[in-house]
Design a protein around this motif. Structure first.
Motif, PDB file in Angstrom:
ATOM      1  N   GLU A 179     -44.357  -8.951  -8.813  1.00  0.00           N
ATOM      2  CA  GLU A 179     -43.868 -10.326  -8.800  1.00  0.00           C
ATOM      3  C   GLU A 179     -42.346 -10.299  -8.682  1.00  0.00           C
ATOM      4  O   GLU A 179     -41.714  -9.245  -8.703  1.00  0.00           O
ATOM      5  CB  GLU A 179     -44.342 -11.083 -10.057  1.00  0.00           C
ATOM      6  CG  GLU A 179     -44.158 -10.346 -11.372  1.00  0.00           C
ATOM      7  CD  GLU A 179     -42.765 -10.515 -11.941  1.00  0.00           C
ATOM      8  OE1 GLU A 179     -42.065 -11.456 -11.531  1.00  0.00           O
ATOM      9  OE2 GLU A 179     -42.363  -9.706 -12.774  1.00  0.00           O
ATOM     10  N   LEU A 180     -41.731 -11.506  -8.583  1.00  0.00           N
ATOM     11  CA  LEU A 180     -40.338 -11.597  -8.167  1.00  0.00           C
ATOM     12  C   LEU A 180     -39.334 -10.981  -9.139  1.00  0.00           C
ATOM     13  O   LEU A 180     -38.337 -10.395  -8.708  1.00  0.00           O
ATOM     14  CB  LEU A 180     -39.964 -13.062  -7.916  1.00  0.00           C
ATOM     15  CG  LEU A 180     -40.209 -13.572  -6.497  1.00  0.00           C
ATOM     16  CD1 LEU A 180     -39.868 -15.053  -6.390  1.00  0.00           C
ATOM     17  CD2 LEU A 180     -39.368 -12.789  -5.496  1.00  0.00           C
ATOM     18  N   VAL A 181     -39.573 -11.103 -10.446  1.00  0.00           N
ATOM     19  CA  VAL A 181     -38.607 -10.553 -11.392  1.00  0.00           C
ATOM     20  C   VAL A 181     -38.577  -9.032 -11.288  1.00  0.00           C
ATOM     21  O   VAL A 181     -37.517  -8.416 -11.212  1.00  0.00           O
ATOM     22  CB  VAL A 181     -38.920 -11.004 -12.834  1.00  0.00           C
ATOM     23  CG1 VAL A 181     -37.957 -10.333 -13.819  1.00  0.00           C
ATOM     24  CG2 VAL A 181     -38.816 -12.523 -12.954  1.00  0.00           C
ATOM     25  N   LYS A 182     -39.764  -8.406 -11.256  1.00  0.00           N
ATOM     26  CA  LYS A 182     -39.833  -6.952 -11.101  1.00  0.00           C
ATOM     27  C   LYS A 182     -39.331  -6.526  -9.718  1.00  0.00           C
ATOM     28  O   LYS A 182     -38.714  -5.471  -9.569  1.00  0.00           O
ATOM     29  CB  LYS A 182     -41.266  -6.464 -11.332  1.00  0.00           C
ATOM     30  CG  LYS A 182     -41.723  -6.618 -12.770  1.00  0.00           C
ATOM     31  CD  LYS A 182     -43.189  -6.230 -12.944  1.00  0.00           C
ATOM     32  CE  LYS A 182     -43.639  -6.494 -14.376  1.00  0.00           C
ATOM     33  NZ  LYS A 182     -45.094  -6.280 -14.541  1.00  0.00           N
ATOM     34  N   THR A 183     -39.617  -7.366  -8.713  1.00  0.00           N
ATOM     35  CA  THR A 183     -39.107  -7.095  -7.365  1.00  0.00           C
ATOM     36  C   THR A 183     -37.584  -7.041  -7.367  1.00  0.00           C
ATOM     37  O   THR A 183     -36.969  -6.146  -6.777  1.00  0.00           O
ATOM     38  CB  THR A 183     -39.590  -8.185  -6.389  1.00  0.00           C
ATOM     39  OG1 THR A 183     -40.999  -8.039  -6.194  1.00  0.00           O
ATOM     40  CG2 THR A 183     -38.892  -8.070  -5.041  1.00  0.00           C
ATOM     41  N   ASN A 184     -36.955  -8.004  -8.033  1.00  0.00           N
ATOM     42  CA  ASN A 184     -35.499  -8.027  -8.121  1.00  0.00           C
ATOM     43  C   ASN A 184     -34.957  -6.799  -8.836  1.00  0.00           C
ATOM     44  O   ASN A 184     -33.916  -6.258  -8.464  1.00  0.00           O
ATOM     45  CB  ASN A 184     -35.027  -9.294  -8.827  1.00  0.00           C
ATOM     46  CG  ASN A 184     -34.778 -10.441  -7.874  1.00  0.00           C
ATOM     47  OD1 ASN A 184     -34.537 -10.230  -6.698  1.00  0.00           O
ATOM     48  ND2 ASN A 184     -34.837 -11.662  -8.374  1.00  0.00           N
ATOM     49  N   ALA A 185     -35.656  -6.365  -9.882  1.00  0.00           N
ATOM     50  CA  ALA A 185     -35.217  -5.187 -10.638  1.00  0.00           C
ATOM     51  C   ALA A 185     -35.226  -3.933  -9.759  1.00  0.00           C
ATOM     52  O   ALA A 185     -34.283  -3.128  -9.783  1.00  0.00           O
ATOM     53  CB  ALA A 185     -36.110  -4.980 -11.861  1.00  0.00           C
ATOM     54  N   VAL A 186     -36.295  -3.765  -8.987  1.00  0.00           N
ATOM     55  CA  VAL A 186     -36.373  -2.620  -8.074  1.00  0.00           C
ATOM     56  C   VAL A 186     -35.322  -2.745  -6.975  1.00  0.00           C
ATOM     57  O   VAL A 186     -34.671  -1.767  -6.600  1.00  0.00           O
ATOM     58  CB  VAL A 186     -37.788  -2.505  -7.461  1.00  0.00           C
ATOM     59  CG1 VAL A 186     -37.833  -1.405  -6.396  1.00  0.00           C
ATOM     60  CG2 VAL A 186     -38.814  -2.210  -8.552  1.00  0.00           C
TER      61      VAL A 186
END
Length: 241
Positions: A164-171
């Motif tokens: 999802e987007l939050v984990k996507t941003n972290a990566v």
């Protein structure tokens, strides 16, 4: 005038962590301060690295960053950035911008039409050959241009890794920090970096990145989705027209 770089850096750092496109703010500011576009491109990398290191630390402290996967996909991206930063190629700039703009608008449609792709983790069958190929190509783009690379990384991470987007941003911020270390070194060797403006800009970028990373985790993927949607609509239309 350097204070303008600091203020622009805050906005750029926020946008870069939440979605992308911050370099479209900082590059014009650096050129307005008297830097050539080649030096501005190199100088901008200082701020990008430090901003993403701050964001990475924030995501890691909130247990959002998937460090193993981030490291694995950063390898081909670094390799691509090395190619993109080291060699000169002829690119039809207007055509490239329109193609990327269309990709952005397709991504915007999917944010509304298929929201679960972006706000929930999914189990996906990972094809690592495809993953490494895609991230290598994105690395080449990032090594050459950087501006807007976040909009390419986000769908790649979301669709190929299933985050999802939050984990996507972290990566994403981990990857961008990693490959820009290589790019910055090449720009420094080429004499294309102004360290004074780079560090002032970086202070702003780091401030914006810290705010964005904390808000991203606090508000969740649904809120981030609309920030990303607004950003890519604006950038996509600008690229096409």
């Amino acid at each position: 005038m350097p204070f303008l770089a600091f203020l622009g850096g805050i906005l750029a750092g926020f946008l870069n962590v939440m979605a992308g496109g911050g370099s479209m703010i900082t590059l014009p500011i650096l050129t307005a301060l008297g830097l050539g576009i080649d030096v501005a491109n190199g100088t901008n990398r200082i701020a990008i690295i430090l901003q993403n290191l701050v964001a990475t630390e924030r995501f890691k402290s909130k247990n959002v960053l998937k460090a193993k996967e981030a490291f694995l996909v950063s390898i081909p991206t670094i390799a691509g950035a090395l190619v993109g930063s080291s060699i000169a190629v002829q690119i039809e700039k207007e055509l490239l911008q329109r193609v990327v703009g269309i990709i952005f608008l397709i991504m915007a449609i999917s944010l509304v039409w298929k929201p679960k792709i972006w706000i929930e983790d999914r189990n996906v069958k990972r094809n690592w050959i495809l993953i490494y190929t895609i991230f290598f190509l994105i690395g080449i783009y990032g090594g050459f241009i950087q501006a807007g690379v976040g909009f390419l990384l986000m769908p790649a991470i979301a669709f190929l890794l299933g985050y999802e987007l939050v984990k996507t941003n972290a990566v994403k911020v981990f990857i961008v920090a990693s490959y820009n270390l290589i790019s910055l070194l090449i720009f420094i060797i080429g004499g294309k970096v102004n360290f004074l403006y780079g560090l002032v800009l970086a202070l702003g970028n780091m401030t914006g990145a810290w705010i964005a990373a904390n808000l991203s985790v606090k508000k969740g993927a649904k809120w981030v989705r609309w920030v990303v949607f607004a950003a890519i609509i604006v950038v996509g239309i600008r690229y096409i027209f």
